[in-house]
Design a protein around this motif. Sequence first.
Motif, mmCIF file in Angstrom:
data_model
loop_
_atom_site.group_PDB
_atom_site.id
_atom_site.type_symbol
_atom_site.label_atom_id
_atom_site.label_comp_id
_atom_site.label_asym_id
_atom_site.label_seq_id
_atom_site.Cartn_x
_atom_site.Cartn_y
_atom_site.Cartn_z
ATOM 1 N N SER A 1 5.550 0.079 -5.841
ATOM 2 C CA SER A 1 5.687 0.636 -7.197
ATOM 3 C C SER A 1 4.592 1.659 -7.445
ATOM 4 O O SER A 1 3.595 1.726 -6.724
ATOM 5 N N GLY A 2 4.793 2.445 -8.490
ATOM 6 C CA GLY A 2 3.793 3.437 -8.867
ATOM 7 C C GLY A 2 4.435 4.749 -9.247
ATOM 8 O O GLY A 2 5.222 5.313 -8.484
ATOM 9 N N LYS B 1 -1.195 5.760 -7.607
ATOM 10 C CA LYS B 1 -0.875 4.391 -8.011
ATOM 11 C C LYS B 1 -0.008 3.697 -6.965
ATOM 12 O O LYS B 1 -0.176 2.497 -6.696
ATOM 13 N N MET B 2 0.947 4.414 -6.372
ATOM 14 C CA MET B 2 1.759 3.819 -5.324
ATOM 15 C C MET B 2 0.905 3.492 -4.107
ATOM 16 O O MET B 2 1.078 2.440 -3.461
ATOM 17 N N TYR B 3 -0.034 4.363 -3.786
ATOM 18 C CA TYR B 3 -0.971 4.137 -2.680
ATOM 19 C C TYR B 3 -1.761 2.846 -2.896
ATOM 20 O O TYR B 3 -1.912 2.027 -1.980
ATOM 21 N N LEU B 4 -2.250 2.651 -4.114
ATOM 22 C CA LEU B 4 -2.992 1.429 -4.420
ATOM 23 C C LEU B 4 -2.097 0.199 -4.299
ATOM 24 O O LEU B 4 -2.538 -0.859 -3.817
ATOM 25 N N ASN B 5 -0.848 0.327 -4.727
ATOM 26 C CA ASN B 5 0.078 -0.801 -4.624
ATOM 27 C C ASN B 5 0.400 -1.111 -3.162
ATOM 28 O O ASN B 5 0.520 -2.292 -2.779
ATOM 29 N N VAL C 1 -9.683 13.642 -7.347
ATOM 30 C CA VAL C 1 -8.407 14.022 -6.755
ATOM 31 C C VAL C 1 -8.135 13.125 -5.551
ATOM 32 O O VAL C 1 -9.053 12.642 -4.893
ATOM 33 N N PHE C 2 -6.851 12.939 -5.272
ATOM 34 C CA PHE C 2 -6.380 12.065 -4.196
ATOM 35 C C PHE C 2 -5.773 12.917 -3.092
ATOM 36 O O PHE C 2 -4.874 13.733 -3.343
ATOM 37 N N LEU C 3 -6.261 12.742 -1.867
ATOM 38 C CA LEU C 3 -5.751 13.477 -0.717
ATOM 39 C C LEU C 3 -4.417 12.857 -0.309
ATOM 40 O O LEU C 3 -4.367 11.752 0.224
ATOM 41 N N ILE C 4 -3.296 13.564 -0.568
ATOM 42 C CA ILE C 4 -1.995 12.929 -0.426
ATOM 43 C C ILE C 4 -1.447 12.966 0.993
ATOM 44 O O ILE C 4 -0.591 12.149 1.349
ATOM 45 N N GLN C 5 -1.922 13.892 1.832
ATOM 46 C CA GLN C 5 -1.408 13.983 3.201
ATOM 47 C C GLN C 5 -2.453 14.654 4.074
ATOM 48 O O GLN C 5 -3.321 15.386 3.589
#
Length: 493
Positions: A376-377, A382-386, A448-452
């Motif tokens: 979820s997220g 948030k999905m990364y944390l989940n 910021v979150f490094l997405i890839q």
Amino acid sequence: MFSPRKFAKDEEGTILVFVGICMVVIMGMAALTFDLGRLASTQTDLQAYTDHVALAAAGELDGNADAITRANAAAEGMIEDSQFFAEGSRDLGSSADFSLRFLTGLPTPGDDPDDNDPVAGFVTTDSTAAVMVEVTATPRTVFLPFGRALADLLGVTRPNEDVNAVAIAGFTQYACDVTPLMFCIPPNWTADANKGAAIKLRTGGNNSAWGPGNFGFLDPTDIGINPNGPCAGETGSKLYICLIAAHGNLTQCVSQRGVDTEPGQRNGIGSAIYNSRFDLFQSTMSNLKNDPAYSPGPQVIAGWENTGGACLKNNPTISSDSMPFPPDDCFATGSCAHGNRFGNGDWSTGRTAYLDMNYGDGPANNLTPHPLGNPSGTTRYKMYLNEIARAAGGDVLAGRSESGRPQCAKETLDDPDRRTFVAAAIDCNANPVSGRATDIPVKEFVKVFLIQPLEQTSGTDFDIYVEVVEQVGGGVGSSSDDGIFRDVVRLYR
């Protein structure tokens, strides 16, 4: 019989003359002390009041467009005091009791600095430029009866009965233990208004002017290096690599009012230094996989096939059964704002593809769905944390060529924020940056979150896709879990 000659020679009672003279002097000194005490007490009251008003007003000078409005309100509404000996009301607490001037700074101290140096040349009405406030108390008159009487008796000018006070206070925000990265933002852009939006950051060079989306470094000379941290003793490109790639590289503090920038294009610094967070140790990072300072985080889904064994080699193959977080959908259509650099937070198409590939039966319906179903997220972070929470230290993915857990590094960090940065957001239109620049104000610090992972490049020009998590170091609802942020308000005069 009275004898003038005898009276002239009589010395009895002489001491009374001296006593009389001394009494006059003593009474005069006591009277003057009484008057001076009233003056001093009033001046102390007014000075304490102006100091408090200046500190209250300065605490609002954060560089935002409404800073002066808030400073005026704080000065008038927050401070109440009193005085006892001057004429007029004893209460101190309204705008009638002071006046404000906002300043961009103070005169530079010379060989003989003077607190009375004029500041008229530094007065501003621009909220974004105001860093200090000067508070001048409305003069009060103290009635000095003995001083007046003595002046009239001696026929001299009466003493000045007006009492005044002036105070200057300033506000500075400091950020400590943050990543020495900066990026350019569009005018009026804020992190909290763009939570969950993706940004495509591209290295900024050292010639042409930078625009929204360009990124570079903060000068490590300003940052300061922790002598006990992993970057101690490093210089040149190795220092920049360590400051970006290593964890625990605690630094000294930088003022939000003015940072020095460096170009993002630097020899020896390529995309590989960011990819260690994904358990990818390539190019300049290939010898650091066993160094605990460069350990990856607990979720490292890269979307690259692990065909080379435990560690991905250079030029890996794109995976057919996994994918990293995608950017916002508008990047694929070229419709994102500011030259296709700033997304709008809508990644619904990419989200569906991500869940189908990593947790469903895949685009060709030939993959095994994850036994736990979809994570979820609403945002990628948030999905990364989940994903990390429900994996509970085990594999993030199931039935895929990559497990989503590190396999190459000797150690793994349990900290999810290994894939986040705290970077300085700068309005490069209002504050021109073209690589190296000094004393550039920071609009805000952004997590910021490094997405890839970054695509491998042989040069120094590359892109970084990040997602905005939040503003840090100030603001309503923001968090300061990355770095240490201090609001410092102090009196200067």
